[in-house]
Design an enzyme around this catalytic site. Structure first.
Site, PDB file in Angstrom:
ATOM      1  N   GLY A  12     -48.006 -40.968  33.507  1.00 47.20           N
ATOM      2  CA  GLY A  12     -48.541 -42.033  34.352  1.00 47.20           C
ATOM      3  C   GLY A  12     -48.443 -41.769  35.836  1.00 47.20           C
ATOM      4  N   VAL A  16     -54.463 -38.145  36.612  1.00 47.16           N
ATOM      5  CA  VAL A  16     -55.217 -39.108  35.802  1.00 47.16           C
ATOM      6  C   VAL A  16     -54.446 -40.417  35.672  1.00 47.16           C
ATOM      7  CG1 VAL A  16     -56.376 -39.506  33.609  1.00 47.16           C
ATOM      8  CG2 VAL A  16     -56.265 -37.189  34.538  1.00 47.16           C
ATOM      9  N   TYR A 139     -51.679 -22.581  26.619  1.00 48.87           N
ATOM     10  CA  TYR A 139     -51.976 -24.007  26.812  1.00 48.87           C
ATOM     11  C   TYR A 139     -53.011 -24.464  25.778  1.00 48.87           C
ATOM     12  CZ  TYR A 139     -54.162 -27.971  29.403  1.00 48.87           C
ATOM     13  OH  TYR A 139     -54.717 -29.182  29.784  1.00 48.87           O
ATOM     14  N   LYS A 143     -52.655 -27.350  22.876  1.00 51.43           N
ATOM     15  CA  LYS A 143     -53.548 -28.522  22.854  1.00 51.43           C
ATOM     16  C   LYS A 143     -54.320 -28.593  21.532  1.00 51.43           C
ATOM     17  CE  LYS A 143     -53.220 -30.649  26.946  1.00 51.43           C
ATOM     18  NZ  LYS A 143     -52.869 -32.086  27.091  1.00 51.43           N
ATOM     19  N   ASN A 168     -62.798 -30.031  33.746  1.00 51.95           N
ATOM     20  CA  ASN A 168     -61.900 -29.957  34.909  1.00 51.95           C
ATOM     21  C   ASN A 168     -61.929 -31.295  35.652  1.00 51.95           C
ATOM     22  OD1 ASN A 168     -62.588 -27.249  34.109  1.00 51.95           O
ATOM     23  ND2 ASN A 168     -61.581 -26.571  36.005  1.00 51.95           N
ATOM     24  N   ARG A 211     -68.503 -24.497  36.566  1.00 50.97           N
ATOM     25  CA  ARG A 211     -67.649 -25.552  36.018  1.00 50.97           C
ATOM     26  C   ARG A 211     -68.342 -26.909  36.104  1.00 50.97           C
ATOM     27  NH1 ARG A 211     -65.493 -21.592  34.716  1.00 50.97           N
ATOM     28  NH2 ARG A 211     -63.348 -20.858  35.020  1.00 50.97           N
TER      29      ARG A 211
HETATM   30  P1  NAP Z   1     -50.572 -33.877  36.218  1.00 49.45           P
HETATM   31  O1  NAP Z   1     -51.163 -34.465  37.439  1.00 49.45           O
HETATM   32  O2  NAP Z   1     -49.972 -32.518  36.289  1.00 49.45           O
HETATM   33  O3  NAP Z   1     -49.473 -34.904  35.645  1.00 49.45           O
HETATM   34  C1  NAP Z   1     -48.687 -34.545  34.546  1.00 49.45           C
HETATM   35  C2  NAP Z   1     -47.912 -35.773  34.107  1.00 49.45           C
HETATM   36  O4  NAP Z   1     -47.115 -35.437  32.972  1.00 49.45           O
HETATM   37  C3  NAP Z   1     -46.973 -36.307  35.190  1.00 49.45           C
HETATM   38  O5  NAP Z   1     -46.957 -37.697  35.140  1.00 49.45           O
HETATM   39  C4  NAP Z   1     -45.611 -35.729  34.750  1.00 49.45           C
HETATM   40  O6  NAP Z   1     -44.526 -36.504  35.181  1.00 49.45           O
HETATM   41  C5  NAP Z   1     -45.774 -35.817  33.221  1.00 49.45           C
HETATM   42  N1  NAP Z   1     -44.862 -34.904  32.552  1.00 49.45           N
HETATM   43  C6  NAP Z   1     -44.815 -33.558  32.658  1.00 49.45           C
HETATM   44  N2  NAP Z   1     -43.787 -33.052  31.910  1.00 49.45           N
HETATM   45  C7  NAP Z   1     -43.179 -34.131  31.337  1.00 49.45           C
HETATM   46  C8  NAP Z   1     -42.045 -34.292  30.479  1.00 49.45           C
HETATM   47  N3  NAP Z   1     -41.324 -33.246  30.051  1.00 49.45           N
HETATM   48  N4  NAP Z   1     -41.701 -35.553  30.109  1.00 49.45           N
HETATM   49  C9  NAP Z   1     -42.399 -36.615  30.547  1.00 49.45           C
HETATM   50  N5  NAP Z   1     -43.491 -36.547  31.348  1.00 49.45           N
HETATM   51  C10 NAP Z   1     -43.864 -35.313  31.741  1.00 49.45           C
HETATM   52  O7  NAP Z   1     -51.641 -33.850  35.031  1.00 49.45           O
HETATM   53  P2  NAP Z   1     -53.144 -34.417  34.997  1.00 49.45           P
HETATM   54  O8  NAP Z   1     -54.014 -33.467  35.721  1.00 49.45           O
HETATM   55  O9  NAP Z   1     -53.135 -35.865  35.365  1.00 49.45           O
HETATM   56  O10 NAP Z   1     -53.469 -34.260  33.427  1.00 49.45           O
HETATM   57  C11 NAP Z   1     -53.439 -35.381  32.551  1.00 49.45           C
HETATM   58  C12 NAP Z   1     -53.865 -34.897  31.178  1.00 49.45           C
HETATM   59  O11 NAP Z   1     -55.208 -34.375  31.270  1.00 49.45           O
HETATM   60  C13 NAP Z   1     -53.003 -33.744  30.621  1.00 49.45           C
HETATM   61  O12 NAP Z   1     -52.805 -33.923  29.243  1.00 49.45           O
HETATM   62  C14 NAP Z   1     -53.861 -32.495  30.885  1.00 49.45           C
HETATM   63  O13 NAP Z   1     -53.569 -31.483  29.945  1.00 49.45           O
HETATM   64  C15 NAP Z   1     -55.251 -33.042  30.713  1.00 49.45           C
HETATM   65  N6  NAP Z   1     -56.309 -32.311  31.446  1.00 49.45           N
HETATM   66  C16 NAP Z   1     -56.203 -32.075  32.785  1.00 49.45           C
HETATM   67  C17 NAP Z   1     -57.261 -31.436  33.444  1.00 49.45           C
HETATM   68  C18 NAP Z   1     -57.238 -31.179  34.947  1.00 49.45           C
HETATM   69  O14 NAP Z   1     -58.190 -30.537  35.442  1.00 49.45           O
HETATM   70  N7  NAP Z   1     -56.236 -31.667  35.669  1.00 49.45           N
HETATM   71  C19 NAP Z   1     -58.413 -31.059  32.719  1.00 49.45           C
HETATM   72  C20 NAP Z   1     -58.480 -31.348  31.365  1.00 49.45           C
HETATM   73  C21 NAP Z   1     -57.426 -31.987  30.730  1.00 49.45           C
HETATM   74  P3  NAP Z   1     -43.789 -36.171  36.604  1.00 49.45           P
HETATM   75  O15 NAP Z   1     -44.723 -36.732  37.653  1.00 49.45           O
HETATM   76  O16 NAP Z   1     -42.528 -36.917  36.515  1.00 49.45           O
HETATM   77  O17 NAP Z   1     -43.666 -34.677  36.682  1.00 49.45           O
HETATM   78  O1  GFB Z   2     -59.464 -24.739  38.392  1.00 44.70           O
HETATM   79  P1  GFB Z   2     -59.083 -23.395  37.903  1.00 44.70           P
HETATM   80  O2  GFB Z   2     -57.707 -22.946  38.221  1.00 44.70           O
HETATM   81  O3  GFB Z   2     -59.236 -23.445  36.321  1.00 44.70           O
HETATM   82  O4  GFB Z   2     -60.072 -22.219  38.472  1.00 44.70           O
HETATM   83  P2  GFB Z   2     -60.149 -22.890  35.176  1.00 44.70           P
HETATM   84  C1  GFB Z   2     -61.368 -22.320  38.468  1.00 44.70           C
HETATM   85  C2  GFB Z   2     -62.008 -21.114  39.154  1.00 44.70           C
HETATM   86  O5  GFB Z   2     -61.775 -21.219  40.555  1.00 44.70           O
HETATM   87  C3  GFB Z   2     -61.619 -19.684  38.773  1.00 44.70           C
HETATM   88  C4  GFB Z   2     -61.505 -19.941  41.119  1.00 44.70           C
HETATM   89  O6  GFB Z   2     -62.814 -18.940  38.643  1.00 44.70           O
HETATM   90  C5  GFB Z   2     -60.834 -19.168  39.986  1.00 44.70           C
HETATM   91  O7  GFB Z   2     -61.001 -17.785  40.185  1.00 44.70           O
HETATM   92  N1  GFB Z   2     -60.652 -20.103  42.300  1.00 44.70           N
HETATM   93  C6  GFB Z   2     -60.965 -19.727  43.551  1.00 44.70           C
HETATM   94  C7  GFB Z   2     -59.436 -20.679  42.331  1.00 44.70           C
HETATM   95  N2  GFB Z   2     -59.976 -20.004  44.424  1.00 44.70           N
HETATM   96  C8  GFB Z   2     -58.992 -20.595  43.684  1.00 44.70           C
HETATM   97  C9  GFB Z   2     -57.691 -21.093  44.011  1.00 44.70           C
HETATM   98  O8  GFB Z   2     -57.216 -21.069  45.152  1.00 44.70           O
HETATM   99  N3  GFB Z   2     -56.964 -21.634  42.984  1.00 44.70           N
HETATM  100  C10 GFB Z   2     -57.468 -21.712  41.674  1.00 44.70           C
HETATM  101  N4  GFB Z   2     -56.704 -22.279  40.721  1.00 44.70           N
HETATM  102  N5  GFB Z   2     -58.690 -21.243  41.334  1.00 44.70           N
HETATM  103  C11 GFB Z   2     -58.221 -24.020  33.825  1.00 44.70           C
HETATM  104  C12 GFB Z   2     -57.270 -23.712  32.714  1.00 44.70           C
HETATM  105  O9  GFB Z   2     -59.140 -22.990  33.920  1.00 44.70           O
HETATM  106  O10 GFB Z   2     -58.935 -25.236  33.555  1.00 44.70           O
HETATM  107  C13 GFB Z   2     -56.303 -24.863  32.549  1.00 44.70           C
HETATM  108  O11 GFB Z   2     -56.568 -22.518  33.024  1.00 44.70           O
HETATM  109  C14 GFB Z   2     -56.956 -26.228  32.539  1.00 44.70           C
HETATM  110  O12 GFB Z   2     -55.578 -24.675  31.364  1.00 44.70           O
HETATM  111  C15 GFB Z   2     -58.070 -26.330  33.556  1.00 44.70           C
HETATM  112  O13 GFB Z   2     -57.467 -26.514  31.364  1.00 44.70           O
HETATM  113  C16 GFB Z   2     -58.880 -27.569  33.377  1.00 44.70           C
HETATM  114  O14 GFB Z   2     -61.261 -23.840  35.042  1.00 44.70           O
HETATM  115  O15 GFB Z   2     -60.502 -21.481  35.338  1.00 44.70           O
END
Ligand code: NAP
Ligand code: GFB
Length: 323
Positions: A12, A16, A139, A143, A168, A211
């Site tokens: 939370g 998200v 990862y 999942k 993403n 993306r």
């Molecule tokens: P986030 O900003 O990294 O937040 C992660 C959350 O999980 C935080 O609230 C964290 O709490 C909590 N957490 C981590 N380890 C924990 C533990 N051991 N016990 C209890 N809570 C824990 O993640 P997000 O980007 O909002 O992602 C939310 C969901 O969407 C995840 O399931 C992720 O896999 C999925 N998702 C994310 C993306 C993306 O692009 N971000 C894309 C697709 C799917 P603390 O704040 O206390 O650390």
């Molecule tokens: O968002 P990102 O880390 O995740 O990277 P993915 C997306 C693209 O951005 C890659 C380029 O092609 C990187 O080479 N990129 C350029 C950068 N500059 C940067 C930078 O400064 N930081 C990062 N991070 N990227 C993730 C998965 O893949 O997608 C995770 O590895 C998760 O598990 C997430 O699911 C949603 O889209 O490549």
């Protein structure tokens, strides 16, 4: 879903979870409880069961996870696998033992088979049809097991445990860590520093990968809709639902770079470091199941507007953001 009162949101305090928190104030049908790792370490089963027993949720939106961008996924495979497997095992088990009526868990489009992403648009039926991309396989398999565990609880106990699959995600309250963050928050932070220091901006990779990005605010709206309307009651339903903008809104990393440069007012040079990884070239998600179920078309926030709001939020909150 009727007379549901208490909704526990794990994760939370994250990107998200914070977007859901912003929305939750307006929806009086539910009492939302937002949990962070400070409230309960979900890798510890007894602590998880005790905490869930105390909250006694009617439903759970399960967002908690070890999350990171391409470079963290490549660097921390053991953590990404073990932490996520532990968290997911404990959360679903606790929900089962306490008779939680509905669980909405969160997967990601990066977990789909890499080969499939090369040829066609990915849909919910392809989830286990081959290995994921090597850069995030730890990862991804963790999942995938969350999907399997949810399905097992549906089949053995008839539980309404479903999974959403976003692309993403980006927005305010993200993790802006320079190395661990996803591309948009990482670049927003890098642009901010490069502008301050008056130096060129270095982008990792070629900028060519494609993306689909969903704004956290939009995803929060859709999670409440899923809570209320998406149930895996039909045995033919996979219990999984991709949440994404249309494939036609897929953009390149170079276009993302351009939008951030615009939003932050950057006018110095931008160089691409081809020695750094590009990761998966594309993972084009087919959102037709969502559109069929949702009915009317959902108004997704345009990427330019979402990036501008994220940049403004980051600059205003620089001292306190996760970085
Ligand atoms: P986030 O900003 O990294 O937040 C992660 C959350 O999980 C935080 O609230 C964290 O709490 C909590 N957490 C981590 N380890 C924990 C533990 N051991 N016990 C209890 N809570 C824990 O993640 P997000 O980007 O909002 O992602 C939310 C969901 O969407 C995840 O399931 C992720 O896999 C999925 N998702 C994310 C993306 C993306 O692009 N971000 C894309 C697709 C799917 P603390 O704040 O206390 O650390
Ligand atoms: O968002 P990102 O880390 O995740 O990277 P993915 C997306 C693209 O951005 C890659 C380029 O092609 C990187 O080479 N990129 C350029 C950068 N500059 C940067 C930078 O400064 N930081 C990062 N991070 N990227 C993730 C998965 O893949 O997608 C995770 O590895 C998760 O598990 C997430 O699911 C949603 O889209 O490549």
């Amino acid at each position: 879903m009727h007379q549901c009162r208490t909704v526990l949101v794990t994760g939370g305090s994250g990107l998200v979870g914070s977007a859901l928190r912003k929305l939750s104030g307006v929806d009086l049908k539910y009492r939302f409880v937002f949990a962070s790792s400070q409230d309960c370490d979900l890798t510890d089963f007894e602590a998880t069961l005790q905490y869930f027993r105390k909250i006694a949720p009617d439903a759970v939106i399960h967002l908690a996870a070890a999350v990171g961008g391409l470079f963290k996924n490549m660097r921390c495979k053991v953590d990404m696998f073990e932490t996520n497997v532990r968290i997911n095992m404990n959360v679903l088990r606790a929900c089962h033992e306490l008779g939680v009526a509905k669980v909405v868990s969160c997967l990601s489009t990066c977990i789909f088979p890499d080969d499939k992403t090369k040829m066609e648009h990915i849909n919910e039926t392809m989830l286990h049809a081959g290995p994921p991309h090597a850069s995030n396989d730890a990862y991804a398999y963790a999942k995938r097991m969350l999907e399997v565990q949810s399905r097992c609880y549906r089949e053995q106990y008839g539980h309404n445990f479903v999974c959403v699959i976003p692309t993403n995600i980006y927005g305010p309250h993200d993790n802006f860590h320079l190395n661990d963050a996803h591309v948009i928050p990482a670049l927003v932070h890098k642009f901010y520093l490069a502008k301050q220091q008056g130096v060129p901006l270095v982008v990792a990779g070629s900028g060519a990968p494609l993306r689909q990005f969903i704004y956290a605010h939009d995803l929060a709206h859709l999670l409440i809709w899923v809570l209320e309307h998406y149930n895996a009651t039909d045995s033919n339903d996979s219990g999984t639902l991709i949440l994404s903008v249309d494939p036609s809104h897929e953009i390149s990393i170079a276009q993302v770079v351009h939008h951030i440069a615009d939003a932050i007012g950057f006018d110095n040079d931008i160089v691409y470091d081809m020695t750094q990884a590009d990761g998966q070239f594309k993972k084009t998600a087919d959102n037709s199941k969502f559109k069929r179920l949702y009915g009317s078309s959902f108004a997704f926030t345009p990427i330019r507007q979402g990036i501008r709001e994220t940049v403004d939020w980051f600059v205003q909150n620089y001292d306190t953001v996760r970085k």
